[in-house]
Design an enzyme around this catalytic site. Structure first.
Site, mmCIF file in Angstrom:
data_model
loop_
_atom_site.group_PDB
_atom_site.id
_atom_site.type_symbol
_atom_site.label_atom_id
_atom_site.label_comp_id
_atom_site.label_asym_id
_atom_site.label_seq_id
_atom_site.Cartn_x
_atom_site.Cartn_y
_atom_site.Cartn_z
ATOM 1 N N ILE A 83 -4.121 4.351 0.134
ATOM 2 C CA ILE A 83 -4.653 4.988 1.379
ATOM 3 C C ILE A 83 -5.905 6.014 1.085
ATOM 4 O O ILE A 83 -6.847 5.985 1.824
ATOM 5 C CB ILE A 83 -3.628 5.461 2.178
ATOM 6 C CG1 ILE A 83 -2.483 4.407 2.404
ATOM 7 C CG2 ILE A 83 -3.872 5.971 3.595
ATOM 8 C CD1 ILE A 83 -1.064 4.933 2.909
ATOM 9 N N CYS B 180 2.950 1.272 -5.246
ATOM 10 C CA CYS B 180 2.564 0.009 -5.285
ATOM 11 C C CYS B 180 2.593 -0.584 -6.690
ATOM 12 O O CYS B 180 2.699 -1.959 -6.623
ATOM 13 C CB CYS B 180 1.418 -0.365 -4.510
ATOM 14 S SG CYS B 180 1.690 0.162 -2.830
ATOM 15 N N TYR C 109 0.836 -1.206 0.087
ATOM 16 C CA TYR C 109 0.040 0.017 -0.015
ATOM 17 C C TYR C 109 0.802 1.333 -0.046
ATOM 18 O O TYR C 109 2.122 1.333 0.618
ATOM 19 C CB TYR C 109 -0.818 0.032 1.154
ATOM 20 C CG TYR C 109 -0.305 0.057 2.637
ATOM 21 C CD1 TYR C 109 -0.096 1.515 3.085
ATOM 22 C CD2 TYR C 109 0.207 -0.894 3.329
ATOM 23 C CE1 TYR C 109 0.469 1.728 4.336
ATOM 24 C CE2 TYR C 109 0.608 -0.867 4.553
ATOM 25 C CZ TYR C 109 0.935 0.427 5.061
ATOM 26 O OH TYR C 109 1.648 0.784 6.221
ATOM 27 N N CYS C 110 0.331 2.260 -0.452
ATOM 28 C CA CYS C 110 1.068 3.654 -0.495
ATOM 29 C C CYS C 110 -0.069 4.712 -0.551
ATOM 30 O O CYS C 110 -1.053 4.547 -0.631
ATOM 31 C CB CYS C 110 1.961 3.819 -1.632
ATOM 32 S SG CYS C 110 1.379 3.391 -3.223
ATOM 33 N N THR C 111 0.069 5.921 -0.932
ATOM 34 C CA THR C 111 -0.726 7.033 -0.539
ATOM 35 C C THR C 111 -1.677 6.919 -1.692
ATOM 36 O O THR C 111 -2.882 6.897 -1.331
ATOM 37 C CB THR C 111 0.148 8.493 -1.073
ATOM 38 O OG1 THR C 111 1.135 8.483 -0.068
ATOM 39 C CG2 THR C 111 -0.763 9.682 -0.685
#
Length: 301
Positions: A222, A200, A193-195
């Site tokens: 996210i 990703c 996961y990432c912003t």
């Protein structure tokens, strides 16, 4: 009199681009004509941007950008801006920067990425937020959350129980994966996961290339998860963002995870190291900031 509405767009698309320089000139002229500020990166593999401005200008930007066929399916993520200046320009960015780079997200390994009209080839299985919950319900503690961001971002917010690699920037991920630290996870379901999802796309591909057998990526990152579940799901804390806001919350009951590196008080406040040559972000409460500009360990002397 119309009230100006400050907004911010976060977006990306992986798609082959034959002439990145032509795309740069078009996006620069479009952004400038609409008074936008922010950063747009273009490479042969696609487009990555974060821009802010007044709502009508951003809506026009979205329409115009989607008119180019390879960009028609871009998932634009909207969030609140902090304000506009007297000219209607975003206060969350100092200027508009539009550049051509080797990578639209800098992992330092453009040769390892294969992109076609459908996006990144060989990446992790995409999971919408509800599908992520279904996976956790089915597999329980087997599921490993793997943070695809810089380590400092996770200090103020992360998925519960997540593995947070000790990386200062995305270019360190390949070596981190090659170190063997995470080989024990190769037989487990790993959710990257990432912003907003872009890091990703690449990270999950790198992990699969290195023998991680069951790799997923949180679709929309996210940001989309927070829109779906706020602070009532598997996420804890605030989301770090790369603009003047520094962080955003998903509800009125966000948990404070960050701890001031000076006094240890709970805070989500972040700012740059006082050394102008350093790019590290520090978690420091506002009271300690008022006493003295902080520095990272390397520049504390």
């Amino acid at each position: 009199m119309r009230v100006a509405i400050p907004k911010i767009l976060l977006y990306y698309v992986f798609t082959p681009l034959a002439d990145p320089e032509a795309i740069r000139l078009w996006q620069r002229d479009l952004g400038e004509s609409l008074g936008l500020r922010g950063r747009i990166l273009i490479s042969k593999d696609g487009l990555n941007g974060t821009v802010g401005g007044d709502l009508p200008a951003l809506k026009r930007y979205v329409r115009k950008t989607r008119q180019y066929a390879p960009f028609a399916g871009i998932d634009f993520k909207w969030s609140e801006g902090t304000g506009l200046d007297e000219n209607g320009a975003s206060l969350d960015f100092p200027r508009l920067v539009v550049k051509v780079r080797d990578e639209i997200v800098s992992f330092g390994s453009p040769e390892a990425l294969t992109v076609d009209a459908g996006g990144v080839v060989g990446g992790g299985t995409r999971l919408a937020p509800a599908e992520l919950h279904a996976l956790v319900a089915e597999r329980g503690d087997e599921v490993v959350f793997f943070d695809g961001r810089n380590a400092f971002e996770a200090e103020i917010g992360r998925f519960r129980g997540a593995v947070v690699p000790d990386v200062a920037n995305t270019r360190e991920f390949a070596a981190e994966l090659d170190s063997g630290k995470y080989d024990h996870l190769k037989g487990q379901p790993v959710v990257t996961y990432c912003t907003g999802g872009i890091r990703c796309e690449v990270l999950s591909s790198l992990m699969k290339d290195r023998g991680f057998g069951e790799v997923y990526q949180l679709e929309g990152g996210i940001v989309r998860y927070g829109e779906a579940f706020g602070d009532d799901g598997l996420w804890d804390g605030s989301l770090y963002v790369f603009d003047e806001r520094m962080s955003v919350d998903f509800s009125d009951h966000t948990t404070v995870l960050g701890r001031c590196r000076v006094c240890g008080a709970g805070t989500k406040n972040m700012l740059n190291c006082r050394d102008l040559s350093c790019r590290e972000q520090l978690v420091v409460c506002q009271d300690c900031v008022a006493l003295a500009a902080p520095a990272c360990v390397a520049h504390a002397a």
